[in-house]
Motif scaffolding. Structure first.
Motif, PDB file in Angstrom:
ATOM      1  N   LEU B 319      37.347  50.333  29.113  1.00  0.00           N
ATOM      2  CA  LEU B 319      35.973  50.505  29.569  1.00  0.00           C
ATOM      3  C   LEU B 319      35.166  49.249  29.260  1.00  0.00           C
ATOM      4  CD1 LEU B 319      33.666  52.236  30.734  1.00  0.00           C
ATOM      5  CD2 LEU B 319      33.250  53.081  28.422  1.00  0.00           C
ATOM      6  N   VAL B 320      35.341  48.738  28.053  1.00  0.00           N
ATOM      7  CA  VAL B 320      34.561  47.571  27.640  1.00  0.00           C
ATOM      8  C   VAL B 320      34.810  46.409  28.600  1.00  0.00           C
ATOM      9  CG1 VAL B 320      34.139  45.943  25.761  1.00  0.00           C
ATOM     10  CG2 VAL B 320      34.685  48.345  25.245  1.00  0.00           C
ATOM     11  N   ASN B 321      36.084  46.238  28.974  1.00  0.00           N
ATOM     12  CA  ASN B 321      36.449  45.090  29.802  1.00  0.00           C
ATOM     13  C   ASN B 321      35.951  45.183  31.244  1.00  0.00           C
ATOM     14  OD1 ASN B 321      37.663  43.953  27.623  1.00  0.00           O
ATOM     15  ND2 ASN B 321      39.730  44.640  28.162  1.00  0.00           N
ATOM     16  N   LEU B 322      35.440  46.346  31.631  1.00  0.00           N
ATOM     17  CA  LEU B 322      34.890  46.466  32.979  1.00  0.00           C
ATOM     18  C   LEU B 322      33.536  45.774  33.112  1.00  0.00           C
ATOM     19  CD1 LEU B 322      35.693  50.198  33.838  1.00  0.00           C
ATOM     20  CD2 LEU B 322      36.787  48.149  34.757  1.00  0.00           C
ATOM     21  N   PHE B 323      32.932  45.471  31.964  1.00  0.00           N
ATOM     22  CA  PHE B 323      31.604  44.855  31.997  1.00  0.00           C
ATOM     23  C   PHE B 323      31.734  43.342  31.879  1.00  0.00           C
ATOM     24  CE2 PHE B 323      30.735  49.179  30.731  1.00  0.00           C
ATOM     25  CZ  PHE B 323      29.617  49.488  31.492  1.00  0.00           C
ATOM     26  N   PRO B 324      30.804  42.611  32.523  1.00  0.00           N
ATOM     27  CA  PRO B 324      30.876  41.149  32.462  1.00  0.00           C
ATOM     28  C   PRO B 324      30.730  40.615  31.032  1.00  0.00           C
ATOM     29  CG  PRO B 324      28.824  41.896  33.487  1.00  0.00           C
ATOM     30  CD  PRO B 324      29.712  43.082  33.377  1.00  0.00           C
ATOM     31  N   ASP B 325      29.928  41.266  30.218  1.00  0.00           N
ATOM     32  CA  ASP B 325      29.975  40.935  28.794  1.00  0.00           C
ATOM     33  C   ASP B 325      29.659  42.194  28.014  1.00  0.00           C
ATOM     34  OD1 ASP B 325      27.252  40.563  27.102  1.00  0.00           O
ATOM     35  OD2 ASP B 325      26.873  40.310  29.262  1.00  0.00           O
ATOM     36  N   GLU B 326      30.258  42.242  26.836  1.00  0.00           N
ATOM     37  CA  GLU B 326      30.216  43.509  26.109  1.00  0.00           C
ATOM     38  C   GLU B 326      28.918  43.715  25.352  1.00  0.00           C
ATOM     39  OE1 GLU B 326      32.994  42.419  22.396  1.00  0.00           O
ATOM     40  OE2 GLU B 326      34.102  42.580  24.277  1.00  0.00           O
ATOM     41  N   ILE B 434      33.016  46.057  48.533  1.00  0.00           N
ATOM     42  CA  ILE B 434      33.265  47.494  48.338  1.00  0.00           C
ATOM     43  C   ILE B 434      34.708  47.822  48.707  1.00  0.00           C
ATOM     44  CG2 ILE B 434      32.579  49.829  48.961  1.00  0.00           C
ATOM     45  CD1 ILE B 434      29.814  48.859  49.500  1.00  0.00           C
ATOM     46  N   THR B 435      35.493  48.053  47.662  1.00  0.00           N
ATOM     47  CA  THR B 435      36.862  48.534  47.831  1.00  0.00           C
ATOM     48  C   THR B 435      36.979  49.774  46.968  1.00  0.00           C
ATOM     49  OG1 THR B 435      37.636  47.316  45.927  1.00  0.00           O
ATOM     50  CG2 THR B 435      37.742  46.177  48.062  1.00  0.00           C
ATOM     51  N   LEU B 436      38.093  50.469  47.139  1.00  0.00           N
ATOM     52  CA  LEU B 436      38.266  51.649  46.286  1.00  0.00           C
ATOM     53  C   LEU B 436      38.364  51.246  44.813  1.00  0.00           C
ATOM     54  CD1 LEU B 436      40.618  53.954  48.374  1.00  0.00           C
ATOM     55  CD2 LEU B 436      38.179  54.236  47.901  1.00  0.00           C
ATOM     56  N   ASN B 437      39.050  50.134  44.534  1.00  0.00           N
ATOM     57  CA  ASN B 437      39.121  49.679  43.143  1.00  0.00           C
ATOM     58  C   ASN B 437      37.735  49.359  42.593  1.00  0.00           C
ATOM     59  OD1 ASN B 437      41.788  49.997  42.559  1.00  0.00           O
ATOM     60  ND2 ASN B 437      42.383  47.915  43.199  1.00  0.00           N
ATOM     61  N   PHE B 438      36.903  48.737  43.446  1.00  0.00           N
ATOM     62  CA  PHE B 438      35.545  48.441  42.988  1.00  0.00           C
ATOM     63  C   PHE B 438      34.799  49.748  42.688  1.00  0.00           C
ATOM     64  CE2 PHE B 438      31.019  48.259  43.890  1.00  0.00           C
ATOM     65  CZ  PHE B 438      30.610  47.264  43.017  1.00  0.00           C
ATOM     66  N   ILE B 439      34.972  50.731  43.554  1.00  0.00           N
ATOM     67  CA  ILE B 439      34.197  51.971  43.375  1.00  0.00           C
ATOM     68  C   ILE B 439      34.621  52.705  42.101  1.00  0.00           C
ATOM     69  CG2 ILE B 439      33.819  54.276  44.335  1.00  0.00           C
ATOM     70  CD1 ILE B 439      33.652  52.915  47.086  1.00  0.00           C
ATOM     71  N   ILE B 440      35.916  52.771  41.844  1.00  0.00           N
ATOM     72  CA  ILE B 440      36.316  53.484  40.613  1.00  0.00           C
ATOM     73  C   ILE B 440      35.808  52.725  39.384  1.00  0.00           C
ATOM     74  CG2 ILE B 440      38.643  52.442  40.531  1.00  0.00           C
ATOM     75  CD1 ILE B 440      37.715  55.987  39.362  1.00  0.00           C
ATOM     76  N   ASP B 441      35.789  51.414  39.453  1.00  0.00           N
ATOM     77  CA  ASP B 441      35.256  50.646  38.314  1.00  0.00           C
ATOM     78  C   ASP B 441      33.748  50.811  38.186  1.00  0.00           C
ATOM     79  OD1 ASP B 441      37.789  49.796  37.802  1.00  0.00           O
ATOM     80  OD2 ASP B 441      37.525  47.781  38.660  1.00  0.00           O
ATOM     81  N   GLU B 442      33.070  50.811  39.337  1.00  0.00           N
ATOM     82  CA  GLU B 442      31.619  50.958  39.293  1.00  0.00           C
ATOM     83  C   GLU B 442      31.236  52.359  38.807  1.00  0.00           C
ATOM     84  OE1 GLU B 442      29.664  48.478  39.602  1.00  0.00           O
ATOM     85  OE2 GLU B 442      27.719  49.466  39.605  1.00  0.00           O
ATOM     86  N   ARG B 443      32.033  53.330  39.190  1.00  0.00           N
ATOM     87  CA  ARG B 443      31.764  54.691  38.693  1.00  0.00           C
ATOM     88  C   ARG B 443      31.892  54.722  37.176  1.00  0.00           C
ATOM     89  NH1 ARG B 443      31.062  58.945  42.020  1.00  0.00           N
ATOM     90  NH2 ARG B 443      31.597  60.420  40.362  1.00  0.00           N
ATOM     91  N   ALA B 444      32.891  54.002  36.632  1.00  0.00           N
ATOM     92  CA  ALA B 444      33.024  53.960  35.174  1.00  0.00           C
ATOM     93  C   ALA B 444      31.815  53.284  34.537  1.00  0.00           C
ATOM     94  CB  ALA B 444      34.309  53.229  34.776  1.00  0.00           C
ATOM     95  N   ARG B 445      31.407  52.152  35.125  1.00  0.00           N
ATOM     96  CA  ARG B 445      30.275  51.423  34.540  1.00  0.00           C
ATOM     97  C   ARG B 445      28.994  52.259  34.582  1.00  0.00           C
ATOM     98  NH1 ARG B 445      33.058  46.725  36.917  1.00  0.00           N
ATOM     99  NH2 ARG B 445      32.259  47.307  38.958  1.00  0.00           N
TER     100      ARG B 445
END
Lengths: 983, 513
Positions: B319-326, B434-445
């Motif tokens: 989860l932490v790594n999904l953000f540009p900086d922690e 906007i890709t599915l990978n982007f959306i699942i990551d954005e949902r997490a963020r």
């Protein structure tokens, strides 16, 4: 020609005077009784023969033959064949009893500083397990007669005190009970006999409440004769027998340095032995004064007593003041006999809050006091952020000294019983019994706002009250006659009983106190006050009958029937019928035994069968009810908080749990009665088990509903041997031995057809939430332990956690535990039932020696095959205690055996064999009689209670009823000196 | 005398409770409270369901654990029963937490069924109910059916094929047939459509109560996941219902953090909440659990409005790594407590709080730093549905080929979320991103720790094993190894609890268990 005979009758056992002995000139109605000093005088004809008789002693005939003084010792009747035993609704000669009935009289009671009456007979009766649940003074006990028959209803026997069945459930459904053991209102000194109705045929007369057996307590009555006054008193001191081995402060510093260096900066410089700080030597004392006497028409007895006992955990104590009065009056040419009993007691308990665990785990390098602490000046842990930390160990000394918890219980029971001979019909009598049981009490807890507790609602006042009233009306007719022409005796009883219980439990909880100065007396200083009330009522209406038929005094038949109606069930299942039948054959009275009377003095065979019920499940369980929420469980809708109502789950078809029992046994006596006893085999099948079963999802209003489902079976053997080892004028030695074996098995439960179903988990343990260690599973005894099979290394020690022992690249359960299911993986399906908590075999041995004026007695008690889950060790003997997320905690030093770095709760390593042999008491006494030329008698004695325990169990005490040892209040070793004086 | 009729005095029987006209509202409140509290005595006492510690038995606590601990978003450091098996992906049918979740769902179902049985026209006639009561009860019944649909959706999502029990049943011990997933899906859909008109208009009902928008959001969620449940896509329907919600007047709050603090009572973004209160709605589950359990180590509990931390919940590096900086300096949604905490979780069992970053997202304070009414029980309400989720569902349904929406709208909705997060437009994306990978990551963020993760990962094929060795399907300690590994696909649904297999012989266990 008449002559005057005088003399004194004494007991052949101990030389004491026997008052009330009947002396009759044989063949006449001329007679008298001895006075309080055992003296008598009687005018008789010169060649008369005097017959001396007294209950419990062998009668003697002495020819006068010119004597003017006849002093005579009477020997006690060791065969006790004329002994009368109490059975439900009446009494019977022991020789005529067809059921399994065991009586323990005052002479055989356990000696010592006994607060709770049930401890008087612990170890005395085969098949009766009596376990004090802790070492608290006057603590609650668990009693099992021939094993437990139920899983969710009560397994405790029914108590009947002087004819009044009493409610023995804990005083408060909320568990915050004002007193400890509900039986504590009876002064043990007032009790004459405990009679245990063990099998169904004996107990069936109590029908729906008798599935777990019946204990009838008879209190002492006055005897005709001059008034006597006696005083009985003792002083005791108790100390803790053993303590938990934890690291000392210096050892702890080393452990932290090695295992949890990040905590080193938290350690203090003190050397505190926290266990030392919570235990004390407990003193106790008891004083009883009894006054009794009477005439042929009237007998009376009154007693008052005061007892105070401290506990070995500081601040805990119990104090009781009690009285009892009994009066029997015969009227109308002795046709009417009226007996009235009233007993009352006020018990004041001080409870010590639970500190055993905190004292075990509190860091020994920390001081008790801290001058800078706002928390009453006691040391309190701070966390890294500098705040006082609520998840840390709470200083146990602050808990003991700041939290005050007291209970007061008042209880009185009484009855008046009329027994009237209805003359027109020979042998018919009527009996009416009116009784009450009244109990009130309260328990208060005061926790000042400067006590640092886990919850932050600083300061708490908790008050729980109760009032319980039970009323009893019973009436029965008895017809008892011998028909000599047909060699038959008939004893028929039929009656009606109505008993009603009303109870009310108001309680109050006040938190966030603004002022600590008022104690519990002023809850209005609290910012938040919550109040509750619970009102309960139940009623039992019964019709009962019993027939005893004897043919030639050799063939005895008993049948009984009881029909009970209970408010605890719905209209369709409200009434239950319970019946029994038993047959006994007095082999000893057969003509073919005549040649064997040198060997046999008694031989009786008996078989019995009966059905009893159990309804101890609480009220209104069958009804659809709604429960409103408290103010703290409201829900916000819109702008307001709404009190909610919840419909509760229920099974409208709830009915009686039924136990069918079979017994086959014999009573024997050998060698002129020097050796006697009994042997019994039994089986008890319980069906329609009251069990909290999981219901199909959505079918009811909750997930688990009390229903009738399942079966449980108990089978066992009991053997009793009473031996008169030595019987000489100066020396007697009596030994009583009993042993029993019980096998308990769950025969059916919901889901028993499903091979993969593990059973119902139960027995939650300390450490983690929702961790259960026991299982209810078909084919296993109830409350088997449910554990993994531990793997051991070559050094015999359990394999340590966190190491990849099987080298599969993972450190998981498979490294430590066996793959029991054989599916290649180790997961929760590899836990298996293992051993049981209940003893398989129990022994009790009582020895009594009298030598001249000295007496020495002891009681030994043993359990075999019982296991205990050592929760103290499983939870605290591992290094995560040092590495705790909050503060370092102390450990049992046995962590060095396993080197576990995290708790292994479910390892069978912690299920320990807890068989034991315990010397419950050892007592030495000296008796002086005829003091100052009067009948005054004096006895001085010393007793040690809990002298030793021999066991392999590694925890403090192997006797843990629940099978889960989790920081019990430890039992003490107690030394007592006492005197007994009678005038 | 043989009188054995004894009526309870301190609890009411069914025939008297409705003499009180308030009882209908009180019963309805109980249906809502079923998501928030654990019994009739707050914080504990007189529990709703048995067989588990009462604090644990709370609906939201169980739902949150099942949805989050099984994923990359959360780990818990407690040795409570089989709790550790959630994160390790080694749970079995005997898991008591799974059992409790199942029982909570059916507790809600049976409460609602009883409510519907007690509020029929026939019953109201018997009790001579006034017209005012009848009007109220009509709306209450719609809300009750919404709550039942919500729980059935949880049941469908977590357990698949489950029994459908409705108000046609009676109170007893009768076993119900197992319905197919399609039948459960159809039931939820038809219920929500049936009450759509009866519910109060969006944003017009009292606080905490379900309105049309709540039903629309639930329908959108049902449709978005339809392929998982029935094998058939319903993205077009999803877009239609998302659009209804978006058009209903909800607005994103300006500050992301206040969605999870005391301030969220005033939110224009939140569609449906579970309500808590430190004085009046006390529980050891729900938000009390989420706030306390997230605090430990060097954290100062009072900074978050509570008296103590329970040192339980942290997150994984995934989860932490999904953000540009922690630090949260770039994307303010990165709310991590890192002081003296390691990002890695090297040791097993994962009980040490300092391993893994702490996540103080939920707090019992307001934006001025003032704490709630109690330091022990939390006031903050839990956002079940909020507009941001609907935005992301819209974009996903469009991306998955649903019709009736537009990519341009997707971009503007997602950028609205990212502008709030970044405080400026630097984080904005365009349609190509906007890709599915982007959306699942954005949902997490955007939605981490809000109870969506397991459902999302299952829908994206990332919860157990992934078809394309997507690294998103691997997180620390998944599959009992420190680095994590893929697990068996049958774990995409939980097993039916073994106690239910016993109690209801008509049930067939899910494959693999």
């Amino acid at each position: 020609q008449s002559t005057r005979i005088t003399g004194t009758v004494t007991s052949g056992d101990d030389g004491t005077a026997l008052p009330g002995v009947s002396i009759v000139e044989k063949g006449t109605t001329n007679g008298t009784v001895t006075d309080a000093e055992g003296r008598y005088s009687l005018n008789v004809s010169e060649n008369a023969i005097l017959v001396f008789s007294f209950v419990g002693f062998q009668s003697q005939e002495i020819s006068v033959a010119g004597k003017s003084v006849i002093d005579i010792p009477l020997n006690s009747d060791v065969t006790a064949l004329t002994e009368v035993v109490v059975v439900g609704y009446g009494q019977q000669e022991k020789k005529d009893v067809t059921g399994v009935v065991a009586a323990v009289n005052e002479q055989s009671f356990n000696k010592g500083a006994i607060v709770s009456p049930d401890m008087l007979i612990s170890g005395k009766i085969a098949g009766v397990q009596i376990t004090s649940n802790s070492g608290e003074p006057g603590g609650q006990s668990s009693i099992r007669i021939r094993g437990g028959t139920s899983l969710n209803a009560s397994n405790e026997p029914l108590y009947v005190i002087d004819g009044v069945p009493i409610d023995n459930s804990a005083f408060n459904p909320g568990g915050f009970s004002s007193g400890r053991n509900p039986l504590n209102f009876i002064n043990p000194n007032d009790i004459e006999t405990f009679t245990v109705l063990k099998d169904a045929s004996a107990a069936a007369i109590y029908g729906s409440r008798a599935a777990n057996g019946v204990i009838i307590i008879t209190t002492k009555k006055g005897k005709s004769g001059l008034p006597t006054v006696s005083y009985d008193g003792w002083f005791s001191t108790g100390r803790i027998a053993d303590r938990l081995d934890v690291f000392t402060a210096d050892q702890f510093r080393e452990v932290i340095a090695a295992k949890a260096p990040q905590h080193l900066n938290k350690l203090g410089t003190a050397n505190t032995d926290w266990q030392d700080e919570i235990y004390q030597n407990a003193t106790g004392q008891s004083h009883n004064i009894t006054f009794s006497g009477g005439t042929e028409k009237t007998t009376y007895r009154a007693s008052v007593s005061h007892q105070k006992q401290e506990g070995i955990i500081k601040t805990s104590s119990t104090e009781r003041t009690s009285f009892s009065m009994g009066l029997t009056q015969k009227m109308l040419n002795d046709d009417l006999s009226v007996t009235a009993n009233v007993k009352g007691a006020r018990t004041q308990d001080r409870f010590s809050p639970g500190v055993v665990g905190a004292a075990m785990e509190m860091d020994p390098t920390q001081p008790i006091y801290d001058a800078t602490s706002p928390w009453g000046g006691y040391f309190v842990w701070k966390n890294e952020a500098g705040d006082y930390e609520r998840q840390a160990t709470i200083n146990p000394v602050s808990t003991l000294n700041l939290v005050e918890e007291r209970g007061t219980s008042n209880r009185s029971i009484g009855n008046v019983q009329f027994d009237y001979k209805i003359r027109p019909i020979k042998g018919l009598s009527a009996n009416v019994n009116l009784g009450y049981d009244l109990a009130t009490g309260d328990r208060d807890r005061f926790q000042p706002s400067n006590y640092f507790a886990v919850a932050s609602d600083t300061g708490e006042i908790k008050i729980e009250n109760y009032t319980r009233v039970s009323q009893l009306l019973e009436s029965y007719l008895n017809y008892k006659r011998s028909f000599e022409n047909i060699s038959s005796t008939l004893d028929f009883t039929a009656g009606y009983s109505w008993q009603d219980w009303n109870s009310e439990y108001p309680s109050l909880r006040a938190t966030r106190l603004t002022d600590n100065g008022y104690g519990v007396s002023n809850p209005s200083v609290a910012k938040k006050v919550e109040a509750f009330n619970s009102v309960l009522e139940n009623r039992l209406i019964s019709f009962f009958g019993r027939l005893n038929y004897g043919y030639k005094d050799k063939y005895l038949l008993t049948a009984s029937l009881r029909r009970d109606g209970s408010t605890r069930f719905g209209a369709a299942n409200r009434w239950g019928t319970f019946h029994s039948a038993a047959f006994a054959w007095r082999v000893i009275d057969e003509s073919f035994m005549e040649g064997l009377t040198d060997i046999f003095t008694d031989l009786k065979l008996k078989v019995g069968y009966g059905v009893n019920g159990n309804q101890e499940i609480g009220d209104y369980k069958y009804l659809a009810t709604y429960t409103p929420s408290t103010l703290t469980a409201q829900y916000q809708l819109g702008n307001s908080f709404v009190t909610t109502v919840r419909p509760n789950g229920y099974d409208a078809n709830l009915k009686w749990e039924e136990t069918t029992s079979y017994n086959i046994g014999l009573e024997y006596g050998f060698l002129n009665g020097r050796l006697s006893g009994s042997l019994d085999f039994y089986r008890k099948d319980t069906k329609d088990l009251l069990f909290e079963r999981a219901v199909p999802a959505g079918s009811n209003l909750t997930n688990i509903v009390l229903s009738n489902i399942g079966e449980i079976k108990n089978t066992g053997v009991e053997l009793t041997i009473d031996a008169v080892a030595v019987s000489k004028p100066d020396l007697t030695w009596n030994i009583s031995f009993n042993t029993s074996y019980n096998k308990n098995e769950i025969v059916a439960l919901d889901g028993s057809d499903e091979p993969t179903f593990k059973g119902y988990e139960t027995g939650d343990i300390s450490g983690g939430v929702g961790n259960y260690i026991q299982i209810l599973k078909v084919g296993q005894p109830a409350y088997s332990f449910y554990v993994y099979k531990q793997k051991y290394g070559a050094d015999g020690k359990p394999l340590v956690n966190g190491v990849d022992h099987n080298e599969d690249g993972k450190t998981d359960l498979a490294d430590m535990y066996e793959d029991v299911s054989g599916d290649g993986a180790v997961n929760d399906q590899d836990r298996r039932p293992f051993q049981q908590r209940a003893p398989k075999v129990m022994f009790g041995l009582t020895s009594q020696v009298n030598y001249k004026k000295f007496d020495l007695s002891f009681t030994l008690r043993s359990s075999l095959g019982n296991y205990v889950y050592n929760n103290v060790a499983s939870n605290t003997a591992n290094f995560i205690r040092a590495n705790d997320n909050f503060v370092p905690r102390n450990m049992l030093t046995s962590v060095l055996e396993t080197n576990f770095t995290s708790p292994q709760y479910f390892s069978d390593y912690y299920v320990e064999k807890a068989s034991f042999l315990r010397m419950d008491n050892l007592s030495l006494g000296y008796t002086a009689t005829n003091l100052f030329d009067t009948s005054a008698k004096f006895r001085l004695y010393g007793t040690v209670q809990n002298l030793f325990v021999i066991t392999d169990y590694s925890g403090l005490d192997p006797e843990v009823f629940s099978g889960i040892d989790n920081n019990l209040y430890p039992r003490s070793r107690t030394f007592i000196v006492g005197v007994n004086v009678t005038f | 005398c043989t009188d054995l009729d004894v009526k309870p005095k301190s609890s009411a029987t069914g025939d008297v409770i409705f003499n009180n006209s308030q009882a209908y509202l009180q019963f309805l409140a109980r249906l809502y409270a079923g998501l928030a509290i654990s019994g009739q005595q707050g914080p504990a006492g007189n529990p709703d369901i048995k067989g588990i510690d009462e604090g644990f038995s709370n609906y939201l606590r169980q739902y949150w654990k099942a949805q989050e601990l099984t994923t990359d978003e959360a780990v818990i450091g407690w040795n409570d029963g089989t709790l550790p098996t959630y994160h390790l992906h080694t749970w079995t049918a005997q898991n008591e937490f799974i059992n409790a979740m199942f029982n909570r769902i059916y507790f809600q179902v049976s409460m609602t069924n009883e409510f519907l049985r007690e509020t029929t026209d026939g019953k109201l006639d018997e009790r001579d109910a006034t017209d005012a009561i009848r009007a109220d009860v009509k709306v209450y019944r719609a809300e009750a059916r919404f709550l039942r649909a919500l729980s059935y959706w949880h049941g469908l999502d977590m357990f698949g094929s489950i029994p459908l029990v409705t108000e046609e049943s009676t109170v007893g011990t009768e076993a119900s047939e197992q319905a197919t997933k399609q039948e459960v899906f159809d039931f939820i859909e038809s219920e929500l459509k049936a009450i759509e008109t009866e519910l109060v208009d969006a944003r017009a009902n009292g606080y905490g109560r379900a309105d049309k928008a709540a039903a629309w959001t639930l329908l959108a969620k049902l449709y978005l996941n339809a392929k998982v449940y029935t094998g058939q896509d319903k993205n077009t329907e999803c877009i239609a219902y998302c659009q209804k919600v978006i058009d209903a007047g909800f607005e994103l709050d300006s500050d992301y953090a206040t969605l999870f603090t005391l301030d969220n009572v005033n939110s224009d973004e939140i569609i449906f909440t579970i309500n808590f209160d430190g004085n009046y709605t006390q529980t050891y589950g729900g938000m009390t659990f989420l706030v306390h359990a997230s605090i430990g180590g060097a954290m100062t509990a009072t900074d978050y409005g509570v008296n103590t931390g329970w040192a339980g919940l942290r997150t994984t590096k995934n989860l932490v790594n999904l953000f540009p900086d922690e630090t949260g300096a770039t994307d303010s949604r990165a709310i991590f407590y890192r002081n003296d905490q390691s990002k890695e979780i090297p040791n097993t069992p994962i009980t040490t709080f300092k391993e893994g970053y702490a996540v103080p997202k939920f707090r019992n304070i307001n934006s001025d730093g003032e704490s709630g009414s109690s330091l022990e029980f939390v006031d903050t309400d839990f956002p079940v549905f909020r507009l941001a989720d609907v935005y992301l569902m819209y974009a996903e349904a469009v991306e998955r080929g649903g019709t009736g929406g537009s990519e341009a709208s997707s971009v503007s909705y997602i950028n609205a979320l990212r502008q709030r997060a970044y405080g400026n437009a630097t984080g904005n994306i365009d349609a190509d991103d906007i890709t599915l990978n982007f959306i699942i990551d954005e949902r997490a963020r955007e939605l981490y720790w809000e109870g969506h993760r397991r459902t999302d990962l299952v829908r994206f094929g990332l919860f157990t094993d992934s078809e394309d060795n997507n690294l998103r399907a691997i997180w620390p300690w998944k599959g009992e190894v420190a680095a994590g590994k893929e697990t068996e696909s049958f774990r995409d649904v939980f097993p039916l609890p073994s106690s239910q297999i016993i109690a209801n012989p008509k049930l067939e266990q899910n494959d693999g268990y």
